[in-house]
Design a protein around this motif. Sequence first.
Motif, short mmCIF file in Angstrom:
data_model
loop_
_atom_site.label_atom_id
_atom_site.label_comp_id
_atom_site.label_asym_id
_atom_site.label_seq_id
_atom_site.Cartn_x
_atom_site.Cartn_y
_atom_site.Cartn_z
N LYS A 93 24.49 -25.44 -24.62
CA LYS A 93 23.97 -26.53 -23.80
C LYS A 93 22.65 -27.07 -24.32
O LYS A 93 22.41 -28.27 -24.27
CB LYS A 93 23.78 -26.05 -22.36
N ARG A 94 21.78 -26.18 -24.81
CA ARG A 94 20.44 -26.61 -25.20
C ARG A 94 19.99 -25.89 -26.46
O ARG A 94 20.15 -24.68 -26.59
CB ARG A 94 19.48 -26.30 -24.06
N ALA A 95 19.42 -26.66 -27.37
CA ALA A 95 18.90 -26.08 -28.61
C ALA A 95 17.45 -26.49 -28.79
O ALA A 95 17.08 -27.63 -28.49
CB ALA A 95 19.73 -26.55 -29.80
N VAL A 96 16.64 -25.56 -29.27
CA VAL A 96 15.25 -25.81 -29.64
C VAL A 96 15.00 -25.09 -30.95
O VAL A 96 15.70 -24.13 -31.28
CB VAL A 96 14.25 -25.32 -28.56
N MET A 97 14.00 -25.54 -31.68
CA MET A 97 13.66 -24.86 -32.92
C MET A 97 13.15 -23.46 -32.57
O MET A 97 12.43 -23.26 -31.60
CB MET A 97 12.61 -25.63 -33.71
N ALA A 98 13.54 -22.48 -33.39
CA ALA A 98 13.13 -21.10 -33.16
C ALA A 98 11.67 -20.90 -33.56
O ALA A 98 11.13 -21.63 -34.39
CB ALA A 98 14.02 -20.16 -33.97
N ASP A 99 11.07 -19.89 -32.98
CA ASP A 99 9.73 -19.49 -33.37
C ASP A 99 9.80 -19.07 -34.84
O ASP A 99 10.68 -18.27 -35.21
CB ASP A 99 9.28 -18.32 -32.49
N PRO A 100 8.92 -19.61 -35.71
CA PRO A 100 8.98 -19.26 -37.13
C PRO A 100 8.91 -17.76 -37.40
O PRO A 100 9.62 -17.25 -38.27
CB PRO A 100 7.77 -19.98 -37.72
N ALA A 101 8.10 -17.03 -36.65
CA ALA A 101 7.99 -15.58 -36.85
C ALA A 101 9.32 -14.89 -36.53
O ALA A 101 9.73 -13.97 -37.23
CB ALA A 101 6.86 -15.01 -36.01
N ALA A 102 9.99 -15.33 -35.48
CA ALA A 102 11.29 -14.76 -35.12
C ALA A 102 12.33 -15.07 -36.19
O ALA A 102 13.16 -14.22 -36.53
CB ALA A 102 11.75 -15.30 -33.76
N ALA A 103 12.28 -16.29 -36.72
CA ALA A 103 13.22 -16.67 -37.79
C ALA A 103 13.00 -15.80 -39.03
O ALA A 103 13.96 -15.30 -39.63
CB ALA A 103 13.04 -18.14 -38.14
N GLU A 104 11.75 -15.60 -39.40
CA GLU A 104 11.44 -14.77 -40.57
C GLU A 104 11.85 -13.32 -40.35
O GLU A 104 12.47 -12.70 -41.21
CB GLU A 104 9.95 -14.86 -40.90
N ARG A 105 11.52 -12.78 -39.20
CA ARG A 105 11.83 -11.39 -38.88
C ARG A 105 13.35 -11.16 -38.87
O ARG A 105 13.84 -10.17 -39.41
CB ARG A 105 11.21 -11.06 -37.52
N THR A 106 14.09 -12.08 -38.29
CA THR A 106 15.53 -11.90 -38.14
C THR A 106 16.28 -12.11 -39.46
O THR A 106 17.22 -11.38 -39.76
CB THR A 106 16.08 -12.86 -37.07
N THR A 107 15.87 -13.11 -40.24
CA THR A 107 16.58 -13.40 -41.49
C THR A 107 16.12 -12.52 -42.64
O THR A 107 16.86 -12.30 -43.59
CB THR A 107 16.40 -14.87 -41.91
N GLY A 108 14.87 -12.06 -42.59
CA GLY A 108 14.33 -11.28 -43.70
C GLY A 108 13.71 -12.15 -44.78
O GLY A 108 13.32 -11.66 -45.83
N TYR A 109 13.62 -13.44 -44.52
CA TYR A 109 13.07 -14.39 -45.48
C TYR A 109 11.82 -15.06 -44.90
O TYR A 109 11.67 -15.12 -43.70
CB TYR A 109 14.08 -15.49 -45.82
N VAL A 110 10.98 -15.61 -45.80
CA VAL A 110 9.80 -16.35 -45.33
C VAL A 110 10.16 -17.83 -45.19
O VAL A 110 11.05 -18.34 -45.86
CB VAL A 110 8.59 -16.20 -46.28
N ARG A 111 9.43 -18.50 -44.30
CA ARG A 111 9.63 -19.93 -44.08
C ARG A 111 9.48 -20.66 -45.41
O ARG A 111 8.59 -20.39 -46.19
CB ARG A 111 8.61 -20.43 -43.07
N GLY A 112 10.38 -21.59 -45.65
CA GLY A 112 10.40 -22.31 -46.93
C GLY A 112 11.27 -21.61 -47.96
O GLY A 112 11.54 -22.15 -49.02
#
Length: 170
Positions: free
Chosen positions: A94-113
């Motif tokens: 129903k609703r999407a928002v951009m994820a918190d960058p720290a959560a994205a990095e922590r979950t994927t194992g990669y750094v932003r960019g």
Amino acid sequence: MAKKQKKQQKQPGTGGTPATVALTAAGTSYTVHAYEHDPAHPSYGDEAAEATGVSPDRVFKTLVAEVDGELTVAVVPVAGTLNLKALAAAVSGKRAVMADPAAAERTTGYVRGGISPLGQRKKLRTVLDDSASGHTTICVSAGRRGLEVELAPADLATLTGAVLAPIGRE
């Protein structure tokens, strides 16, 4: 410190990321494009397109969003932007928002960019913009800034379990 530098020098500039390891393990055909990352460049995606000489409509950025509280990967051309409503619809949310960058990095194992849709620490549901299917190959991050991997969109979709949907806009 010298040991650490020596170890880094042993690794070729074109490999050794979880993304390239996953591609190799799957037996997928791919090409690596390495370039010197400029920290002052305002856009990781535009920098990748410029540095590799690949058209911006064939270079795709990996974005992490939250759809109804669940992290979801969106892969869209760097020439455009992500349509959050379309992303939510693509995964029956129903609703999407951009994820918190720290959560994205922590979950994927990669750094932003340098977030790659491949070889992530935790496999997230993935949506690939359907414009990818109009190209023989596309480029996505290979898992670090200054490293892109070029592969067939169908291979990317298969390896990530991606759904193809019109989630990008120009």
